[in-house]
Design a protein around this motif. Sequence first.
Motif, short mmCIF file in Angstrom:
data_model
loop_
_atom_site.label_atom_id
_atom_site.label_comp_id
_atom_site.label_asym_id
_atom_site.label_seq_id
_atom_site.Cartn_x
_atom_site.Cartn_y
_atom_site.Cartn_z
N UNK A 182 -6.30 -1.47 -4.36
CA UNK A 182 -7.21 -2.61 -4.22
C UNK A 182 -6.81 -3.75 -5.15
N UNK A 183 -6.57 -3.44 -6.41
CA UNK A 183 -6.19 -4.48 -7.36
C UNK A 183 -4.83 -5.08 -7.01
N UNK A 184 -3.91 -4.24 -6.56
CA UNK A 184 -2.58 -4.73 -6.21
C UNK A 184 -2.65 -5.68 -5.01
N UNK A 185 -3.46 -5.35 -4.03
CA UNK A 185 -3.60 -6.21 -2.86
C UNK A 185 -4.24 -7.55 -3.23
N UNK A 186 -5.26 -7.51 -4.06
CA UNK A 186 -5.91 -8.75 -4.49
C UNK A 186 -4.91 -9.64 -5.23
N UNK A 187 -4.10 -9.04 -6.09
CA UNK A 187 -3.10 -9.80 -6.84
C UNK A 187 -2.05 -10.40 -5.91
N UNK A 188 -1.80 -9.73 -4.78
CA UNK A 188 -0.80 -10.22 -3.82
C UNK A 188 -1.36 -11.24 -2.85
N UNK A 189 -2.65 -11.57 -2.96
CA UNK A 189 -3.23 -12.60 -2.13
C UNK A 189 -3.98 -12.12 -0.91
N UNK A 190 -4.18 -10.83 -0.77
CA UNK A 190 -4.98 -10.32 0.35
C UNK A 190 -6.44 -10.76 0.17
N UNK A 191 -7.15 -11.01 1.27
CA UNK A 191 -8.55 -11.47 1.16
C UNK A 191 -9.50 -10.31 0.87
N UNK A 192 -9.33 -9.71 -0.29
CA UNK A 192 -10.07 -8.50 -0.65
C UNK A 192 -11.52 -8.85 -0.97
N UNK A 238 0.83 -1.21 0.00
CA UNK A 238 0.00 0.00 0.00
C UNK A 238 0.87 1.26 0.00
N UNK A 239 1.97 1.22 0.71
CA UNK A 239 2.84 2.41 0.79
C UNK A 239 3.42 2.77 -0.57
N UNK A 240 3.70 1.78 -1.38
CA UNK A 240 4.37 2.07 -2.66
C UNK A 240 3.41 2.09 -3.85
N UNK A 241 2.11 1.93 -3.60
CA UNK A 241 1.13 1.87 -4.69
C UNK A 241 0.20 3.07 -4.61
N UNK A 242 -0.03 3.78 -5.71
CA UNK A 242 -1.00 4.88 -5.70
C UNK A 242 -2.37 4.40 -5.22
#
Length: 249
Positions: free
Chosen positions: A221-231, A212-216
């Motif tokens: 949201x999309x970056x977290x989902x791609x990283x496996x977060x339970x979005x 989250x710190x390095x992503x606009x």
Amino acid sequence: MADIRIIGAYLSPYVRKVLACLDLKGLSYEIDPIVAYMGDDRFTSLSPLRRVPVLIDDRVTLADSTVICQYLEDRYPTPALYPADVADRARARWLEEFADSRMGDVFIWGLFDHAVISPAVWGTPRDRAVIDRIVREEIPPVLDYLETQLPADGFLFGTLGIADISIAVFLRNAAFARYTVDPARWPATARFVDRVLAQECLAKLQPFEALMLRTPIPQQRAALAAAGAPVSAETVGGAPPRRGLMRPA
């Protein structure tokens, strides 16, 4: 077991506290990782003060981290995150309140707001003079107090619990603002924070925080989902930023 939904970003210490408690109790959840300022009108209906985190399950919607953690303790009492002894339990609640209020004021609405939130959300340049004043004048009394309260080894009440988590999560945000506890001046506090943040329930969140710190914000949201977060499938975020009525707790 009820389905649990959490609304709030991984970078919030208040959200982090609740997620750690859910993990320790073995409860699965989905998360809508919005920055609270970006919540739409549906978010306001769920959290009238526009505070994070919000917990939604089959019985209740709550929008305060302390109330949420107490609810989880009452509904899912094992393992216990609050001490059994009445005096210890009262002290744990006090330390949680000290963290949520005074540490929140200093480390979140002071340091983190000026160093991270305001530039990212509002486009406000960092005010180095304000940050330096907070580091010089406001942080030391907080750490002086913690140094008298925290154990040299282990956790506050024998096993990892709400008081330990509540304190450590704010120092995680301090690190995001490039502040770390001086181990020469506050040795017990420095060791305690490192010890608590290294616990699995908190350590497993750190990759999502860093992402989250390095992503606009629009891409988080999309970056977290791609990283496996339970979005969660749905979100109450995406609106233009607007300030809440009160500071999150």
